[in-house]
Design a protein around this motif. Structure first.
Motif, PDB file in Angstrom:
ATOM      1  N   ALA A 181       0.603  -1.054   0.117  1.00  0.00           N
ATOM      2  CA  ALA A 181       0.435   0.140  -0.011  1.00  0.00           C
ATOM      3  C   ALA A 181       0.773   1.441   0.060  1.00  0.00           C
ATOM      4  N   SER A 182       1.994   1.416  -0.159  1.00  0.00           N
ATOM      5  CA  SER A 182       2.940   2.550  -0.125  1.00  0.00           C
ATOM      6  C   SER A 182       3.012   3.079  -1.622  1.00  0.00           C
ATOM      7  N   SER A 183       3.001   4.672  -1.204  1.00  0.00           N
ATOM      8  CA  SER A 183       3.227   5.753  -2.719  1.00  0.00           C
ATOM      9  C   SER A 183       4.383   5.225  -2.473  1.00  0.00           C
ATOM     10  N   CYS A 184       6.029   5.208  -1.757  1.00  0.00           N
ATOM     11  CA  CYS A 184       6.742   5.748  -2.200  1.00  0.00           C
ATOM     12  C   CYS A 184       7.637   3.667  -2.586  1.00  0.00           C
ATOM     13  N   GLU A 185       8.555   3.905  -3.504  1.00  0.00           N
ATOM     14  CA  GLU A 185       8.846   3.207  -4.053  1.00  0.00           C
ATOM     15  C   GLU A 185      10.467   2.419  -3.509  1.00  0.00           C
ATOM     16  N   SER A 186      10.467   3.005  -2.240  1.00  0.00           N
ATOM     17  CA  SER A 186      11.408   1.891  -1.525  1.00  0.00           C
ATOM     18  C   SER A 186      10.311   1.388  -0.474  1.00  0.00           C
ATOM     19  N   GLY A 187       9.253   1.876  -0.216  1.00  0.00           N
ATOM     20  CA  GLY A 187       8.251   0.910   0.450  1.00  0.00           C
ATOM     21  C   GLY A 187       7.816  -0.193   0.186  1.00  0.00           C
ATOM     22  N   ARG A 188       7.648  -0.058  -0.541  1.00  0.00           N
ATOM     23  CA  ARG A 188       6.692  -1.382  -1.712  1.00  0.00           C
ATOM     24  C   ARG A 188       7.737  -2.759  -2.414  1.00  0.00           C
ATOM     25  N   SER A 189       9.232  -2.090  -2.507  1.00  0.00           N
ATOM     26  CA  SER A 189      10.289  -2.812  -2.966  1.00  0.00           C
ATOM     27  C   SER A 189      10.964  -3.708  -2.359  1.00  0.00           C
ATOM     28  N   GLN A 190      10.503  -3.281  -0.694  1.00  0.00           N
ATOM     29  CA  GLN A 190      10.989  -3.390   0.324  1.00  0.00           C
ATOM     30  C   GLN A 190      10.405  -5.030   1.131  1.00  0.00           C
ATOM     31  N   TRP A 191       9.077  -4.796   0.488  1.00  0.00           N
ATOM     32  CA  TRP A 191       7.606  -5.725   0.952  1.00  0.00           C
ATOM     33  C   TRP A 191       8.121  -6.261   0.067  1.00  0.00           C
ATOM     34  N   ALA A 192       7.973  -6.067  -1.249  1.00  0.00           N
ATOM     35  CA  ALA A 192       7.706  -7.134  -2.099  1.00  0.00           C
ATOM     36  C   ALA A 192       9.362  -8.401  -2.297  1.00  0.00           C
ATOM     37  N   VAL A 193      10.014  -8.071  -2.060  1.00  0.00           N
ATOM     38  CA  VAL A 193      11.713  -8.426  -1.663  1.00  0.00           C
ATOM     39  C   VAL A 193      11.603  -9.365  -0.702  1.00  0.00           C
ATOM     40  N   MET A 194      10.739  -9.017   0.385  1.00  0.00           N
ATOM     41  CA  MET A 194      10.445  -9.683   1.514  1.00  0.00           C
ATOM     42  C   MET A 194       9.703 -10.522   1.552  1.00  0.00           C
ATOM     43  N   MET A 195       8.845 -10.582   0.584  1.00  0.00           N
ATOM     44  CA  MET A 195       7.492 -11.881   0.964  1.00  0.00           C
ATOM     45  C   MET A 195       8.325 -13.014  -0.577  1.00  0.00           C
ATOM     46  N   LYS A 196       9.417 -12.978  -1.126  1.00  0.00           N
ATOM     47  CA  LYS A 196      10.026 -13.375  -1.998  1.00  0.00           C
ATOM     48  C   LYS A 196      11.492 -14.333  -1.661  1.00  0.00           C
ATOM     49  N   THR A 197      11.430 -13.805  -0.683  1.00  0.00           N
ATOM     50  CA  THR A 197      12.697 -14.384   0.348  1.00  0.00           C
ATOM     51  C   THR A 197      12.759 -14.468   1.451  1.00  0.00           C
ATOM     52  N   LEU A 198      11.353 -15.505   1.759  1.00  0.00           N
ATOM     53  CA  LEU A 198      10.880 -15.822   3.514  1.00  0.00           C
ATOM     54  C   LEU A 198      12.478 -16.230   4.439  1.00  0.00           C
ATOM     55  N   GLY A 199      12.520 -15.704   5.363  1.00  0.00           N
ATOM     56  CA  GLY A 199      13.169 -16.858   6.114  1.00  0.00           C
ATOM     57  C   GLY A 199      14.552 -15.663   6.162  1.00  0.00           C
ATOM     58  N   GLU A 200      14.975 -14.419   5.114  1.00  0.00           N
ATOM     59  CA  GLU A 200      15.922 -13.844   4.971  1.00  0.00           C
ATOM     60  C   GLU A 200      15.988 -12.583   5.072  1.00  0.00           C
ATOM     61  N   VAL A 201      16.503 -12.186   5.761  1.00  0.00           N
ATOM     62  CA  VAL A 201      16.713 -10.597   6.325  1.00  0.00           C
ATOM     63  C   VAL A 201      16.808  -9.428   4.454  1.00  0.00           C
ATOM     64  N   THR A 202      16.074  -8.203   4.940  1.00  0.00           N
ATOM     65  CA  THR A 202      16.027  -7.247   3.481  1.00  0.00           C
ATOM     66  C   THR A 202      16.097  -6.210   4.352  1.00  0.00           C
ATOM     67  N   THR A 203      17.595  -5.524   3.752  1.00  0.00           N
ATOM     68  CA  THR A 203      17.364  -4.146   4.324  1.00  0.00           C
ATOM     69  C   THR A 203      17.627  -2.596   3.438  1.00  0.00           C
ATOM     70  N   PHE A 204      16.700  -1.695   4.215  1.00  0.00           N
ATOM     71  CA  PHE A 204      16.214  -0.855   2.773  1.00  0.00           C
ATOM     72  C   PHE A 204      16.682   0.203   3.789  1.00  0.00           C
ATOM     73  N   LYS A 205      16.732   1.167   3.090  1.00  0.00           N
ATOM     74  CA  LYS A 205      16.397   2.763   3.974  1.00  0.00           C
ATOM     75  C   LYS A 205      15.223   3.644   2.848  1.00  0.00           C
ATOM     76  N   HIS A 206      14.283   4.370   3.254  1.00  0.00           N
ATOM     77  CA  HIS A 206      13.333   4.861   3.533  1.00  0.00           C
ATOM     78  C   HIS A 206      13.326   6.343   3.537  1.00  0.00           C
ATOM     79  N   THR A 207      12.708   7.155   2.584  1.00  0.00           N
ATOM     80  CA  THR A 207      12.790   8.654   2.725  1.00  0.00           C
ATOM     81  C   THR A 207      11.490   9.016   4.025  1.00  0.00           C
ATOM     82  N   LEU A 208      11.720   9.738   4.041  1.00  0.00           N
ATOM     83  CA  LEU A 208      10.431  10.560   5.624  1.00  0.00           C
ATOM     84  C   LEU A 208       9.956  11.161   4.883  1.00  0.00           C
ATOM     85  N   SER A 209       8.296  11.294   4.456  1.00  0.00           N
ATOM     86  CA  SER A 209       7.455  12.736   4.589  1.00  0.00           C
ATOM     87  C   SER A 209       6.175  12.654   5.365  1.00  0.00           C
ATOM     88  N   LEU A 210       5.596  14.213   5.552  1.00  0.00           N
ATOM     89  CA  LEU A 210       4.615  14.335   6.384  1.00  0.00           C
ATOM     90  C   LEU A 210       2.875  13.888   5.549  1.00  0.00           C
TER      91      LEU A 210
END
Length: 338
Positions: A309-338
């Motif tokens: 549901a994230s409007s940010c590309e990094s938010g959608r990307s980390q979730w997608a990678v996490m779903m594809k690599t169950l049990g593995e750690v994903t590390t991302f940086k996310h830009t803050l907004s209001l």
């Protein structure tokens, strides 16, 4: 010698004064909608002796206003609640414009609000009824430094929005606690979008267990956080709140520790959330970075959403990678907004 005691009439509190002012505003809007044209604006009794604008325009139609009657004008009402940090803009009418519908884009600092209003009108006057644009998290120490920009659009016969002009109102030395304003619409100053003000970024590690029942994470650090200067303090004490949501229901929450006087705090603190066997596609993680205040309110520095549901590309990307690599750690940086 006997003392003479004089009893003064009770003074209305700001809250009661605001309530009565808004009640009069509602009466004014009803009157405007019925008449479709306002010849003499109905001024609230609490504002009768106040100026309509910062430059002293009388609430009645003055001779100066009559000279500019051929220019389109916007009349609006401002109401600021300092306790909640909320500024409300009520568009009332636009004169000199013919259109069944109008779009008003209100811009204040790095915030933008856009609404389309159906308007009643005749004889080149659009009247709005019970319409409002609201800005939140506008705090008292910063509001005077801001300028309110109202971008006005009408629609042609093909329903294409046409920019007709804007109204700029610097809020410094302006009464915003319940006042009417009438301003000529300037044909320039169109703002297509607001350049993003950097509020910093946050780094997080996430993993989803192979049975999709547990989300584990580590809040690594935050970088280049926005200093909350309007608080009157040069120090920032950031901490991060992490929430797990399923659709709109909160399933779990966790907080980091508070880091003293740092715009680049390092946490390396871990958490674990039970997903309650919910569908992972409907889950998302909300990060809220706040500035801790021991006495008053903790102010929000920025948000980041991780999930489909994230409007940010990094938010959608980390979730997608996490779903594809169950049990593995994903590390991302996310830009803050209001």
């Amino acid at each position: 010698m006997s003392k003479i005691i004089t009893t003064l009439p009770p003074q209305k509190t700001p809250r009661l004064l605001l309530r009565d002012t808004l009640a009069d505003l509602h009466e004014f809007l009803n009157h405007a909608a019925e008449s479709h044209r306002i010849h003499d604006p109905v001024v609230p009794r609490h504002l009768t002796n106040q100026s309509l604008t910062a430059d002293g325009v009388d609430p009645g139609r003055t001779a100066a206003a009559a000279d500019q009657s051929d220019l389109p004008q916007l009349e609006f009402f401002l109401c600021y609640d300092a306790q909640r940090g909320v500024l409300q803009v009520y568009p009332l009418l636009i004169s000199g414009v013919v259109s069944p519908k109008c779009r008003i884009k209100a811009i204040l600092g790095d915030k933008m609000r856009t609404s389309e209003f159906a308007a009643q009108g005749s004889e080149n006057t659009l009247v709005f009824r019970d319409e409002m644009l609201e800005f939140s998290q506008i705090y008292l120490l910063e509001v005077a430094r801001l300028t309110l920009s109202l971008q006005i659009y009408t629609y042609n016969t093909l329903s294409v929005p046409l920019f007709i002009g804007s109204v700029l109102l610097p809020l410094e030395n302006v009464d915003i606690y319940g006042s009417f304003f009438a301003r000529t619409i300037d044909k320039g100053n169109q703002i297509m979008e607001i350049p993003e003000t950097s509020r910093g970024e946050v780094e997080i590690q996430l993993s989803l267990s192979t049975d999709q029942k547990t989300i584990k994470g580590t809040l690594v650090q935050a970088n280049n956080l926005c200093k909350m200067e309007f608080r009157g303090s040069s120090s920032t004490y950031p901490f991060v709140k992490v929430h797990l949501f399923w659709k709109e229901k909160r399933l779990a929450k966790w907080n980091t520790s508070v880091k003293k006087n740092s715009l680049n705090p390092v946490y390396n603190e871990s958490f674990s959330f039970d997903t309650d066997s919910k569908d992972a596609n409907d889950l998302y993680v909300m990060l809220t970075v706040k500035d801790y205040d021991r006495i008053g309110k903790n102010y929000v520095i920025g948000y980041a959403l991780i999930g489909e549901a994230s409007s940010c590309e990094s938010g959608r990307s980390q979730w997608a990678v996490m779903m594809k690599t169950l049990g593995e750690v994903t590390t991302f940086k996310h830009t803050l907004s209001l």
